[in-house]
Design a protein around this motif. Sequence first.
Motif, PDB file in Angstrom:
ATOM      1  N   SER A   1       0.324  -5.080  -6.501  1.00  0.00           N
ATOM      2  CA  SER A   1       0.398  -6.480  -5.828  1.00  0.00           C
ATOM      3  C   SER A   1       0.405  -7.271  -6.851  1.00  0.00           C
ATOM      4  O   SER A   1       1.139  -8.341  -6.763  1.00  0.00           O
ATOM      5  CB  SER A   1      -1.227  -6.677  -5.326  1.00  0.00           C
TER       6      SER A   1
ATOM      7  N   ALA B   1       2.451   1.464  -3.414  1.00  0.00           N
ATOM      8  CA  ALA B   1       1.485   2.219  -4.409  1.00  0.00           C
ATOM      9  C   ALA B   1       1.261   3.722  -4.162  1.00  0.00           C
ATOM     10  O   ALA B   1       1.160   4.392  -5.243  1.00  0.00           O
ATOM     11  CB  ALA B   1       0.116   1.284  -4.368  1.00  0.00           C
ATOM     12  N   ARG B   2       1.049   4.086  -2.942  1.00  0.00           N
ATOM     13  CA  ARG B   2       0.945   5.348  -2.676  1.00  0.00           C
ATOM     14  C   ARG B   2       2.088   6.377  -3.130  1.00  0.00           C
ATOM     15  O   ARG B   2       1.786   7.118  -3.723  1.00  0.00           O
ATOM     16  CB  ARG B   2       0.643   5.682  -1.147  1.00  0.00           C
TER      17      ARG B   2
ATOM     18  N   THR C   1       0.715  -1.130  -0.054  1.00  0.00           N
ATOM     19  CA  THR C   1      -0.203   0.063   0.143  1.00  0.00           C
ATOM     20  C   THR C   1       1.081   1.274   0.055  1.00  0.00           C
ATOM     21  O   THR C   1       0.539   2.195  -0.946  1.00  0.00           O
ATOM     22  CB  THR C   1      -0.963  -0.039   1.168  1.00  0.00           C
TER      23      THR C   1
ATOM     24  N   HIS D   1      -3.135  -0.011  -6.047  1.00  0.00           N
ATOM     25  CA  HIS D   1      -2.527  -1.152  -5.410  1.00  0.00           C
ATOM     26  C   HIS D   1      -2.700  -2.389  -6.142  1.00  0.00           C
ATOM     27  O   HIS D   1      -1.843  -3.219  -5.661  1.00  0.00           O
ATOM     28  CB  HIS D   1      -3.494  -1.149  -3.964  1.00  0.00           C
ATOM     29  N   SER D   2      -3.583  -2.623  -6.896  1.00  0.00           N
ATOM     30  CA  SER D   2      -3.854  -3.953  -7.406  1.00  0.00           C
ATOM     31  C   SER D   2      -2.763  -4.175  -8.340  1.00  0.00           C
ATOM     32  O   SER D   2      -2.182  -5.308  -8.551  1.00  0.00           O
ATOM     33  CB  SER D   2      -5.073  -4.059  -8.119  1.00  0.00           C
TER      34      SER D   2
END
Length: 133
Positions: A40, A29-30, A26, A36-37
């Motif tokens: 991941s 990603a930020r 997370t 996020h996907s």
Amino acid sequence: MSSRHHIDDFMRGRIIGKIEEGRKITDVAREFDIAHSVVSRLWKSFKTTGMCSRRHEGGRVRSTTPAEDKYIVLSAKRNRRTTAQQVANQFLAASGKQIFRKTVARRLRGGGLYARKPVVCVPLTRQHRTARL
């Protein structure tokens, strides 16, 4: 990320490196402003394959290699009066590979050779000139 585009290999490596440091998906990603996907899925594919590069693009397999394309263009340049079908037959005799006339025409077009030459006017013979007069 506002628009959809592929992440280049350098960015993928940076993302994987951050996750390997122990950062959360997370947070990574930020930091990179990516969903996020996406991060991941990238991490999951890296764990299974050990690589972070993209998969090979799909599509139809080419019937000729770039070296064979050069050979087709070269053989057509040697004798400018040969047709695409004759070049295809020459290629079959040389390499043992069957290719279509249309494929030869496309390869020649890629090499800058075209079937028709632009002509301003048809040259007249002596009989034509006398008939016109």
